[in-house]
Design a protein around this motif. Structure first.
Motif, PDB file in Angstrom:
ATOM      1  N   ARG A 154       0.844  -1.198   0.000  1.00 23.23           N
ATOM      2  CA  ARG A 154       0.000   0.000   0.000  1.00 23.23           C
ATOM      3  C   ARG A 154       0.887   1.259   0.000  1.00 23.23           C
ATOM      4  O   ARG A 154       2.004   1.263   0.544  1.00 23.23           O
ATOM      5  CB  ARG A 154      -0.915   0.014   1.209  1.00 23.23           C
ATOM      6  N   LYS A 158       0.312   5.827   0.526  1.00 25.92           N
ATOM      7  CA  LYS A 158      -0.642   6.781   1.079  1.00 25.92           C
ATOM      8  C   LYS A 158      -0.125   8.197   0.845  1.00 25.92           C
ATOM      9  O   LYS A 158       1.062   8.484   1.072  1.00 25.92           O
ATOM     10  CB  LYS A 158      -0.834   6.538   2.569  1.00 25.92           C
ATOM     11  N   THR A 185      -7.388   9.826  -5.050  1.00 24.34           N
ATOM     12  CA  THR A 185      -7.393   8.692  -5.968  1.00 24.34           C
ATOM     13  C   THR A 185      -5.969   8.402  -6.400  1.00 24.34           C
ATOM     14  O   THR A 185      -5.116   9.299  -6.473  1.00 24.34           O
ATOM     15  CB  THR A 185      -8.263   8.976  -7.200  1.00 24.34           C
ATOM     16  N   TYR A 186      -5.730   7.053  -6.742  1.00 29.63           N
ATOM     17  CA  TYR A 186      -4.390   6.602  -7.115  1.00 29.63           C
ATOM     18  C   TYR A 186      -4.465   5.925  -8.473  1.00 29.63           C
ATOM     19  O   TYR A 186      -5.413   5.200  -8.785  1.00 29.63           O
ATOM     20  CB  TYR A 186      -3.849   5.605  -6.086  1.00 29.63           C
ATOM     21  N   ASN A 187      -3.403   6.153  -9.287  1.00 31.00           N
ATOM     22  CA  ASN A 187      -3.280   5.533 -10.601  1.00 31.00           C
ATOM     23  C   ASN A 187      -1.816   5.264 -10.898  1.00 31.00           C
ATOM     24  O   ASN A 187      -0.923   5.987 -10.442  1.00 31.00           O
ATOM     25  CB  ASN A 187      -3.846   6.443 -11.702  1.00 31.00           C
ATOM     26  N   ILE A 197      -3.514  -0.766  -9.128  1.00 31.24           N
ATOM     27  CA  ILE A 197      -3.674  -0.079  -7.851  1.00 31.24           C
ATOM     28  C   ILE A 197      -5.114   0.392  -7.726  1.00 31.24           C
ATOM     29  O   ILE A 197      -5.719   0.852  -8.708  1.00 31.24           O
ATOM     30  CB  ILE A 197      -2.688   1.100  -7.717  1.00 31.24           C
ATOM     31  N   THR A 198      -5.669   0.254  -6.550  1.00 34.95           N
ATOM     32  CA  THR A 198      -7.021   0.718  -6.234  1.00 34.95           C
ATOM     33  C   THR A 198      -6.976   1.571  -4.976  1.00 34.95           C
ATOM     34  O   THR A 198      -5.983   1.565  -4.225  1.00 34.95           O
ATOM     35  CB  THR A 198      -7.967  -0.463  -6.021  1.00 34.95           C
ATOM     36  N   THR A 199      -8.069   2.316  -4.725  1.00 30.49           N
ATOM     37  CA  THR A 199      -8.132   3.233  -3.591  1.00 30.49           C
ATOM     38  C   THR A 199      -8.998   2.642  -2.501  1.00 30.49           C
ATOM     39  O   THR A 199     -10.114   2.199  -2.765  1.00 30.49           O
ATOM     40  CB  THR A 199      -8.702   4.592  -4.025  1.00 30.49           C
ATOM     41  N   GLY A 213      -3.615   3.701  -1.253  1.00 32.60           N
ATOM     42  CA  GLY A 213      -3.586   3.023  -2.530  1.00 32.60           C
ATOM     43  C   GLY A 213      -3.109   1.593  -2.360  1.00 32.60           C
ATOM     44  O   GLY A 213      -2.010   1.350  -1.839  1.00 32.60           O
ATOM     45  N   VAL A 259       3.408   5.901  -9.460  1.00 30.29           N
ATOM     46  CA  VAL A 259       2.044   6.015  -8.967  1.00 30.29           C
ATOM     47  C   VAL A 259       1.721   7.480  -8.749  1.00 30.29           C
ATOM     48  O   VAL A 259       2.513   8.236  -8.141  1.00 30.29           O
ATOM     49  CB  VAL A 259       1.876   5.234  -7.659  1.00 30.29           C
ATOM     50  N   ALA A 306      -1.088  10.321  -7.177  1.00 30.07           N
ATOM     51  CA  ALA A 306      -2.175  10.553  -6.230  1.00 30.07           C
ATOM     52  C   ALA A 306      -2.764  11.926  -6.518  1.00 30.07           C
ATOM     53  O   ALA A 306      -2.031  12.913  -6.664  1.00 30.07           O
ATOM     54  CB  ALA A 306      -1.668  10.463  -4.791  1.00 30.07           C
TER      55      ALA A 306
END
Length: 522
Positions: free
Chosen positions: A15, A17, A30-32, A44-46, A53, A73, A75
């Motif tokens: 994870r 953050k 949100t994360y991508n 990756i998911t939130t 993430g 990643v 955010a």
């Protein structure tokens, strides 16, 4: 972060953050994944509860192929206040490193399945083929091969446990089984729990080892005729062949007569060159009286290398036919009988034979019934004198050892019958007009009383003589009436008491007087 190469897709890897200084840690982020060499392997998911993430595995990874991946990643804020949009951008990026950890994996075969070939009838120990597996781990542990015996119950094959070469253990027959399917295990020597399995299909190649034979039990028929009748151009029978080998070893069958009878005067064989042949007659004038059956040998060869051949016998019968060539009868015996006897005469002869057989059987049965045995069975013999003497005890005095009344009446089995050979008591009065003698007894009344008691006694025998002999003896006052000891000189019989029985027994008293009296008279 790190991930094991044994991880499955969907498993969490780690994870990340991000913090927003304006709205605090509870702001929506949100994360991508925007870049990196692991974009196809990770996602990756939130997590909206923790605003983290979550990095997850999309596809399996291989430590031996690639040991580390890098992800970029991003955010970003979900809600942006328009008043502060000029202060943007409201997002940030971070680089995430993911290391792949080595795991002990089972061996891997170089192919998902194997197909090998071997010729039938190959000697035991012939190499069929090889399977190959390796350990994908860095340690590269040695592999051991075994055959799953559930797939090789007849144990046709063996495998070298070190190199995976498969060999035959016995000759194979393609006509029985053309394909054999087995499974081979590959396991690490140091860890038997890590093993893999692969299917192996083995094709048995055909060898020309079966000769062709008749496709069916053929039988030919020819009508008897005279010598002047022209021969027919139609075959007596058309034959074909069958071969268990593959068509590659028998593309066409060849039919012929054996060399020793190639000039057979009766029949010939013509090959149609389409795996069939016709059998024809060479002459006419066949007669059932001369010969009603012909056996024609026919040689059939295949086109294999080397060719195989066999000799098959065709049966040809000579038959009686009508004017149109239809078969009537093919038995010479029936032909001869029809010439002399009609069907009715044959039935009459057969009926006479059956009647004679029945008469003979009845006569023998009656003769056997008349021969009855002359010996009468013991249960049918009503005479009881033999039974009485066979069951005697230890002499005449042993009267209580066997009670004959038990054999005559069932009521006497359970009861005890007292002896009745007691001496009469002097309680009877003398008859009127006679002077009683001293200690005299009325014998007449005594005998009548005993007769009446015997007649009314249900356990007594039905005749008096057996009763008297059954209970008389030396223990009785009257003594024995047997004449067996009358000729002996030491007889101790004493008849002096007859003197006390009155005038009626005077004669007996004189005849059987005392011993002393007899000696004086003599």
């Amino acid at each position: 972060m790190s991930v094991s190469e044994a991880a499955v897709p969907g498993e969490e890897v780690g994870r990340v953050k991000a913090k927003d200084p304006d709205i605090g840690e509870n702001g929506l982020v949100t994360y991508n994944i925007v870049d990196g060499d692991g974009m196809e392997l990770f996602e990756i998911t939130t997590d909206y509860e923790t605003q983290e993430g979550v990095v997850k595995l999309k596809k399996p990874v291989d430590f031996e192929t690639k040991r580390a991946y890098s992800l970029k990643v991003e955010a970003a804020n979900v809600h942006i206040d328009p008043k502060f949009i000029s202060n943007g951008p409201f997002k940030d990026t971070v680089t995430v490193k993911i290391a792949v950890e080595d795991a002990d994996e089972p061996p891997m075969f170089l192919a998902p399945s194997y197909i090998h070939e071997v010729q039938e009838n190959a000697a035991a120990g012939t190499v069929v083929g090889r399977v190959h597996a390796k350990d994908p781990d860095a340690a590269n542990s040695p592999i051991r091969y075994t055959i799953d015996r559930h797939t090789d119950l007849d144990r046709f094959f063996s495998i070298n446990p070190e190199d995976g070469f498969i060999k035959t253990t016995k000759p194979l027959d393609r006509e029985e089984t053309a394909w054999l399917n087995i499974s081979v295990f590959a396991a690490e020597i140091h860890n038997h729990h890590q093993e893999a399995k692969v299917p192996v299909a083995i094709r048995v190649l055909d060898v020309n080892d079966n000769a062709p034979k008749f496709a069916a039990p053929y039988e030919g028929f020819i009508c008897e005729s005279d010598q002047t009748k022209p021969l027919s151009n139609q075959p007596l029978v058309t034959i074909s062949a069958d071969d268990k080998d593959d068509t590659a070893n028998g593309p066409r069958f060849i039919f012929s007569l054996p060399p020793e009878i190639i000039h057979n005067p009766n029949f010939t064989v013509r090959d149609n060159r389409d795996n069939t042949a016709g059998v024809y007659a060479r002459r006419g004038g066949f007669s059932r009286q001369k010969q009603d059956l012909y056996l024609l040998p026919i040689v059939i060869s295949d086109g294999g290398i080397p060719p195989m051949s066999s000799t098959n016998t065709l049966t040809i019968k000579v038959c009686g036919c009508d004017v149109h060539g239809g078969l009537l009868s093919c038995n010479a015996e029936a032909y001869i009988l029809n010439a002399g006897l009609s069907t009715g005469a044959l039935i009459a002869i057969l009926a006479c034979i059956i009647i004679l057989l029945v008469i003979v059987v009845l006569f023998v049965t009656l003769r056997r019934q008349k021969k009855e045995p002359l010996i009468v069975f013991e249960e049918e013999d009503v005479r009881e004198n033999i039974i009485t003497y066979d069951d005697e005890g230890g002499g005449e005095e042993d009267t209580e050892a066997f009670d004959i009344a038990t054999l005559q009446n069932p009521d006497g089995i359970n009861g005890f019958i007292p002896r009745k050979d007691i001496k009469p008591e002097y309680q009877y009065m003398p008859r009127p007009g006679l002077r009683p003698a001293p200690n005299s007894v009325d014998v007449d009344d005594f005998i009548n009383t005993r007769i009446q008691e015997a007649d009314n006694d249900p356990t007594a025998p039905p005749y008096d003589s057996i009763q008297i002999y059954g209970y008389e003896g030396r223990g009785s006052v009257a003594g024995s009436l047997s004449s067996l000891e009358s000729a002996t000189t030491d007889s101790d019989l004493d008849y002096d008491y007859l003197q006390n029985w009155g005038p009626r027994f005077k004669k007996l008293a004189d005849l059987y007087g005392s011993k002393d009296t007899f000696d004086d008279d003599s």
